[in-house]
Motif scaffolding. Structure first.
Motif, PDB file in Angstrom:
ATOM      1  N   GLU A 138     -67.472  14.495   2.468  1.00  0.00           N
ATOM      2  CA  GLU A 138     -66.594  14.127   3.377  1.00  0.00           C
ATOM      3  C   GLU A 138     -67.836  14.023   4.905  1.00  0.00           C
ATOM      4  N   THR A 142     -69.278  10.628   6.660  1.00  0.00           N
ATOM      5  CA  THR A 142     -68.931  10.506   7.837  1.00  0.00           C
ATOM      6  C   THR A 142     -70.009  10.361   8.887  1.00  0.00           C
ATOM      7  N   ASN A 146     -71.041   6.801  10.871  1.00  0.00           N
ATOM      8  CA  ASN A 146     -70.974   6.818  12.253  1.00  0.00           C
ATOM      9  C   ASN A 146     -72.066   6.835  13.100  1.00  0.00           C
ATOM     10  N   ILE A 168     -69.009  18.816  10.319  1.00  0.00           N
ATOM     11  CA  ILE A 168     -69.744  17.590  10.694  1.00  0.00           C
ATOM     12  C   ILE A 168     -70.873  17.939  11.519  1.00  0.00           C
ATOM     13  N   ILE A 250     -65.183  10.374  16.501  1.00  0.00           N
ATOM     14  CA  ILE A 250     -64.532  10.721  15.037  1.00  0.00           C
ATOM     15  C   ILE A 250     -63.199  11.489  15.062  1.00  0.00           C
ATOM     16  N   THR A 276     -62.543   5.964  11.387  1.00  0.00           N
ATOM     17  CA  THR A 276     -62.312   7.086  10.348  1.00  0.00           C
ATOM     18  C   THR A 276     -62.401   6.653   8.994  1.00  0.00           C
ATOM     19  N   LEU A 277     -62.631   7.560   8.251  1.00  0.00           N
ATOM     20  CA  LEU A 277     -63.269   7.404   6.764  1.00  0.00           C
ATOM     21  C   LEU A 277     -62.127   7.203   5.739  1.00  0.00           C
TER      22      LEU A 277
END
Length: 338
Positions: A138, A142, A146, A168, A250, A276-277
């Motif tokens: 994830e 992400t 991005n 993140i 994000i 968004t993912l």
């Protein structure tokens, strides 16, 4: 305290029909909402693999789903969990039974078994255990989508990362450095800023005591800003970016509404974007997986990217894991062990 799972685990010849999972049973707080239950084990469809989950990453979108603000996409399980690591027990595509994989999911990772599109799984990098690998999909997907695709970060440019000690954030710091960028990290509090610096940031800013835009300008400005805060950070983002800079959103933990000064955007030739993912379609996620295995996996193999794990919790204690994430003291990933 880190806990490690054994790397070699005997595989059963067939998976059971029932499994343990975490359900959302109502209420807003984690203790009220999250309950361990027995549910039917998922059956993989065409092109899908079944994974015996050894570890599952916790992410802030899981909290939003628990609160009813981030429903799963069509066809995804109602249970939470966007990333797992484990072993393939029913194979498809390039995978065979027993392969050690980490995978990006649409949901369902808080469980003993999970299914995913075979194209959305990646081999666990050499030297990583299941716990470390569960925190990759994830966050890496992400950050790559991005910072590098939407933000267009290049070697020699400067990346600013807000929320630098989140899962993140720590991944973005390390991936930015691996790509040859200068990284300015912001965090709330001196201790978190120090942690961001220890994780590789060139400059770390305590956003509660310093003006990050002033610091950025003193350092020559930023070319890309990864913003998960929003709110009143946006005006300072515009101050911090160079001409032609890119601001990529994000999340909006500090507020989802901002005032857009069009004239300043024009003068800076700024690009303001975000994504968004989870809602992306299967083919797009497969494309990302292929690029990430080619570009990012060598950084992991070389030890340039290895996000820290802050804490682990048994699957049945998912509520405690959510409470720990919401407490905001963590540095890096929080992981459930099945």
């Amino acid at each position: 305290m880190r806990k490690f799972l054994p790397e070699t685990i005997p595989m059963s010849s067939s998976a059971p029909d029932q499994m343990s999972a975490i359900a959302i049973e109502g209420g807003k707080g984690p203790a009220e909402a999250l309950k361990a239950v027995q549910i039917e084990r998922p059956r993989p469809g065409p092109g899908q693999i079944l994974i015996q989950v050894r570890a599952a990453g916790i992410n802030r979108p899981d909290i939003l789903q628990r609160l009813g603000a981030y429903p799963p996409p069509a066809g995804a399980p109602d249970t939470m969990g966007l990333e797992v690591a484990g072993e393939v027990v029913e194979a498809a595509g390039r995978w065979k039974v027993g392969d050690r994989v980490c995978a990006l999911l649409g949901g369902g990772g808080y469980a003993e078994y999970a299914v995913c599109d075979a194209r959305h799984a990646l081999p666990i990098p050499q030297g990583l255990d299941f716990i470390q690998a569960a925190g990759l999909p994830e966050t890496v997907f992400t950050v790559y989508a991005n910072v590098f695709e939407h933000g267009g970060l290049k070697a020699g440019e400067t990346l600013m990362v807000h929320g630098a000690t989140s899962g993140i954030g720590v991944t973005a710091i390390q991936m930015g450095k691996a790509a040859g960028a200068k990284v300015i990290a912001t965090a709330r509090g001196a201790a978190k800023a120090a942690s961001a610096k220890a994780l590789g940031a060139d400059i770390a800013v305590d956003a509660t005591a310093e003006d990050f835009a002033q610091v950025a300008r003193a350092e020559g400005g930023c070319d890309v800003i990864l913003d998960m805060v929003g709110g009143d950070y946006f005006a300072k983002d515009l101050d911090a970016i160079n001409t032609g800079g890119r601001i990529v959103f994000i999340a909006s933990q500090g507020g989802g509404e901002v005032t857009l000064p069009i004239w300043r955007v024009m003068m800076k030739r700024a690009v303001i974007t975000g994504s968004t993912l989870r809602p992306r379609d299967a083919d797009e996620k497969a494309r990302l997986a292929e690029v990430i295995e080619r570009v990012v996996w060598p950084w992991i193999a070389a030890g340039k990217v290895r996000p820290p794990v802050d804490a682990t919790f048994p699957l049945a204690e998912a509520a405690k894991a959510h409470a720990h994430l919401e407490g905001g003291t963590h540095v890096g990933k929080i992981v459930l062990t099945a």
